[in-house]
Each structure stands twice: as structure tokens, then as C-alpha cells.
Enzyme design. Structure first.
Site, short mmCIF file in Angstrom:
data_model
loop_
_atom_site.label_atom_id
_atom_site.label_comp_id
_atom_site.label_asym_id
_atom_site.label_seq_id
_atom_site.Cartn_x
_atom_site.Cartn_y
_atom_site.Cartn_z
N SER A 173 0.83 -1.21 0.00
CA SER A 173 0.00 0.00 0.00
C SER A 173 0.86 1.25 0.00
O SER A 173 0.59 2.21 -0.73
CB SER A 173 -0.92 0.01 1.23
OG SER A 173 -1.83 -1.08 1.20
N HIS A 230 -2.46 6.43 4.09
CA HIS A 230 -2.77 5.01 4.24
C HIS A 230 -3.93 4.80 5.20
O HIS A 230 -4.82 3.96 4.96
CB HIS A 230 -1.54 4.25 4.73
CG HIS A 230 -1.77 2.80 4.97
ND1 HIS A 230 -1.99 2.28 6.23
CD2 HIS A 230 -1.85 1.76 4.12
CE1 HIS A 230 -2.18 0.97 6.14
NE2 HIS A 230 -2.08 0.63 4.87
#
Length: 468
Positions: A263, A289
Site C-alpha cells: 500500500s 494510508h
């Protein structure tokens, strides 16, 4: 009966790097055809009876046609290129012509050589240790709009990129455009290696950065290699890690950490700007995130080296963190908190808070901050919910009632939220601070900023989440 054509690569220029099979092909030839400079390099290898045919620049089609003419007469013809014949050399042209009806009876084979980018890479160290591509800036045969499209793709996909034909007397602006396009996608600190005349007598080697390299120092004899986001320079060497020393290389990366690491890589590629201080960027990516909101690239404000300073103080051991609400505390990485012996306190449930709030006509979070400042004036203060708590801290700081390790201001909402952050910015001075500007923020954002500070050691390897 038709002869044959062998297209060979002579390597980057040093005669001892010519492959043995290439030398055998040259010595067994009836005719050798090539650019006159390359023919002169190998003349002493060629038997006296062999027909030598050389020509100048931009005569590639003529040389290929002559090779097929001689091969149709039954001769064994060698066509020479520098480097590897298949990399911007004669091999593609000869192979393409072999498909024509008049030449389809001529056997064509290719013998490889060491390409210029391989020689340059070896001189630089190991810059092509991971996925890479090669781009030529020559627009003689390829339209510039196509070249630019490929540059954009290479830069955005994080390929290590070798650049051929970067600059010539008549083609001077393209290398400036390449630099501009790469800086839109990569940090200015990205290592860049420039090798001129690789493996030749007047060889020169320069290691610099994407921001600092001077396009005017390049020419047609130069090969430039631009690193990816993992490439680093160590002394006179460029190294692009393959990943052998990363936590996941031995299978030790957990599923959660693997997801988080992937990610972060995806987030980094989508950032609009480069050149952030590494600690600011680390906190920014944590916030994005946590929220899946790229607005945090624009609204995360830090004082200089704030996250780095908080990392140093928190990991020294024995620090105290004060939170405005328990939700912030629950978002901290427990393993890191325990490892560094950090005490986390929220005064909201302290029995003194309700009494103080009632007596003073203030909110419970304000009352909690007043008590905290008296008892822990040097703590890290983390506000993720209540703007009144941040207002209280700012007012107390203005009156010099305490000297905190730092303040993270990230309350969320619509009433007094923006004002609370503006107050803090006005009084923070040299105290490390991270502020989420505007109305956004929240307990999870405040907590993730602390986690970013705790895990700053992981920023260089882009391997977040050891304590997930």
C-alpha cells in the site's frame, strides 16, 4: 546457392570484451561490412583475403542491402555493430529486410555482444539490479511524442532507466525534457550515473543526482542510468537492491505487513510532488494510508525535522504521551509503545477532570490538558478529537506554562477546528509539531502520526508495519 549473414556485436569498445564467437565469425567471413569507425577497431582481426566494406554515419540501409547482395552471390557476410547488435544496432534492420521476398533465401543469425548500458552499469556498480528499461532520445527514426510517452511510463513505473543518445549538437533540448519528466515522478535525490566512452581510453564516470546532473555535460558518447526509488549511492558506486536484505526476502514478512508495504508503495507513486523531507513524507504516507485520502499531501504541516525529532525522543525510552481522548491511545502500536517504555495517559476519566470542568466552566478535554501540563510539562501532546483541547494547549503554550516534547494537532470537525490549528501554528516556535490543517483529522490520524514517528527507521527500506 545463397550464402549467409551473421550480425555481430563488438561490445562497448574494449577489444578484450568482444565475444569469442563474434571473433570466430569475423575470421571465417568472406566479407565484413560496417561503420568505418568500427571496421578500424577490428582490422587486425580480419584475414587479408576478406572483403572489407565500410561507410559513414546514416548509411545503415545501404550496408544492409550490400550484405544481402553479397550473400545472394554465395558469400559468408558479417555485419558489425557496436555494443549488442540487437540494441539500437544493425540486427533489427537486417532481420526486417530478411522478410522481403528477394532476400528470404538468405540465412541470418545474430551473435550477441556486451551493450554500452551493460558496460556503463558495471562501471557504476550494480544500478540495474532490479527491473530496468532502455530508452534512446534520438528522434531520427522515432517521433518525439512516442519517446516522451515512453519516458513518462518509465518514470512513473519506477524502472531503473538507461538513456542512450542523450544529447548531440543538433538535439539539445530533449535531455532537459527528460529531466523535467523524471523529476515529476522521482525524488531529486535519486542517484544518476553518467559514463562517457565506457571501456575506452578516455572513459569518465560521474555519479550525481536527478536534481543536480547537468544536461550540458552529456553527448552522444554518454550513457546515463537513472536509479529507481530503492537505488542508493555508496561512495563511487550505484546500487539498486534486489531485495535480499529486506524483511520479506526470507519469508519473515507477515501478511499484514506485506499488505501495508504494498500500500505504501502504491501511495508513493501517486504523490503529486517529490522532494519532501523523508520524515515528513513518512508521516504523510501514514496519514494517507489510514484515510485513503490524498488530500493529506496538501494539508499535513510539520515544523522542520518534527517527525525525526519526535522519533529520537520517543525511542530514547521513558517518554510520556498525553492524548485528548482514549480513542487516540488505542491507535498506537502497542509493541512499539512497550518496546520503548512509553507511558500513555488520557486524563478524560480522571476524577479531578469533571470537578475542574464544572468549577471553571470549560470542557473536560480542556480540564484534562490543564492537569496534564501541570504534571507532565515535557510530554508529547496528541490531540485527535477535541479542538478545545488544542486551543487550551495553545493558550498555555503562549503563556509559557509548559515546554512539551512536541504537539500533534489533528482535531476534526466544524466548530473551532480550523481556528484551533491556526492558534497552535502561531505559538509553536521551535517545538516539534505536526498539524493537519483545515477541518480534517481525527483520532486515527493523530495516532498514525505517532506510529510514523515510532517507525521512522523503516522509512528508508519502505517496510512499514513491523508492529502491526
Amino acid at each position: 546457392m545463397s550464402g549467409k549473414i551473421t550480425v555481430v556485436g563488438l561490445g562497448p569498445g574494449s577489444l578484450d570484451l568482444i565475444a569469442p564467437r563474434v571473433l570466430s565469425a569475423i575470421r571465417e567471413a568472406d566479407a565484413v561490412i560496417g561503420y568505418n569507425y568500427y571496421i578500424r577497431l577490428i582490422e587486425h582481426f580480419i584475414p587479408e583475403h576478406v572483403l572489407l566494406i565500410d561507410s559513414g554515419m546514416k548509411k545503415e540501409r545501404d550496408r544492409a542491402k550490400r550484405a544481402f547482395t553479397l550473400a545472394l552471390e554465395g558469400m559468408n557476410v558479417v555485419v558489425v555493430s557496436s555494443g549488442d547488435a540487437g540494441v539500437y544496432g544493425m540486427a533489427p534492420l537486417v532481420m526486417e529486410m530478411s522478410q522481403k521476398k528477394d532476400y528470404d533465401n538468405v540465412a541470418v543469425s545474430i551473435q550477441p555482444g556486451i551493450s554500452a548500458f551493460q558496460a556503463a552499469a558495471a562501471k557504476l556498480g550494480a544500478p540495474t539490479g532490479h527491473d530496468f528499461c532502455v530508452i534512446s532520445l534520438s528522434d531520427l527514426l522515432t517521433p518525439w511524442n512516442v519517446i516522451e510517452q515512453r519516458i513518462r511510463a518509465a518514470a512513473s513505473a519506477d524502472f531503473v532507466t538507461a538513456v542512450y543518445n542523450p544529447k548531440s549538437n543538433g538535439r539539445y533540448w530533449q535531455i532537459y525534457r527528460l529531466k523535467e519528466l523524471f523529476l515529476a515522478e522521482r525524488s531529486g535525490d535519486t542517484p544518476v550515473g553518467i559514463v562517457r566512452h565506457a571501456e575506452r581510453d578516455n572513459e569518465s564516470i560521474v555519479i550525481t543526482t536527478l536534481s543536480d546532473f547537468d544536461p550540458e555535460t552529456l553527448d552522444m558518447f554518454s550513457v546515463m542510468i537513472i536509479g529507481n526509488r530503492q537505488t542508493f549511492a555508496e561512495g563511487c558506486r550505484m546500487i539498486t537492491p534486489r531485495g535480499y536484505f529486506s524483511p520479506g526476502a526470507t519469508g519473515s514478512m507477515s501478511v499484514g505487513q506485506s499488505i501495508m508495504s504494498n500500500s505504501f508503495s502504491a501511495i508513493e507513486k501517486r504523490l503529486k510532488r517529490s522532494g519532501y523531507a523523508y520524515d515528513t513524507k513518512w508521516a504523510m504516507m501514514h496519514a494517507i494510508h489510514t484515510t485513503a485520502d490524498f488530500d493529506f499531501e496538501d494539508i499535513l504541516y510539520t515544523t522542520p525535522r518534527a517527525v525525526e525529532q519526535l522519533h529520537e525522543k520517543l525511542t530514547a525510552g521513558g517518554a510520556t504521551i498525553i492524548t485528548d481522548v482514549t480513542m487516540v491511545r488505542s491507535g498506537f502500536r502497542k509493541a512499539a509503545i512497550e518496546r520503548y517504555g512509553i507511558e500513555v495517559i488520557c486524563y478524560l476519566d480522571d476524577p479531578r477532570v469533571q470537578s475542574l470542568a464544572s468549577d471553571q466552566g470549560i470542557t473536560r478535554t480542556q480540564a484534562g490538558m490543564r492537569l496534564a501540563v501541570e504534571e507532565h510539562p515535557d510530554a508529547l501532546y496528541v490531540v485527535g478529537n477535541a479542538p478545545t483541547a488544542l486551543i487550551e494547549l495553545s493558550d498555555l503554550l503562549c503563556r509559557k506554562r509548559y515546554s512539551p516534547m512536541g504537539i500533534i494537532g489533528a482535531p476534526v470537525g466544524f466548530v473551532n477546528v480550523i481556528e484551533s490549528k491556526l492558534r497552535l501554528k502561531a505559538v509553536i516556535g521551535k517545538i516539534p509539531a505536526v498539524i493537519i490543517e483545515g477541518r480534517k483529522g481525527g483520532s486515527t490520524v493523530a495516532a498514525t502520526i505517532v506510529n510514523a514517528a515510532l517507525s521512522l527507521d523503516d522509512a528508508e527500506t519502505m517496510m512499514p508495519g513491523r508492529d502491526v
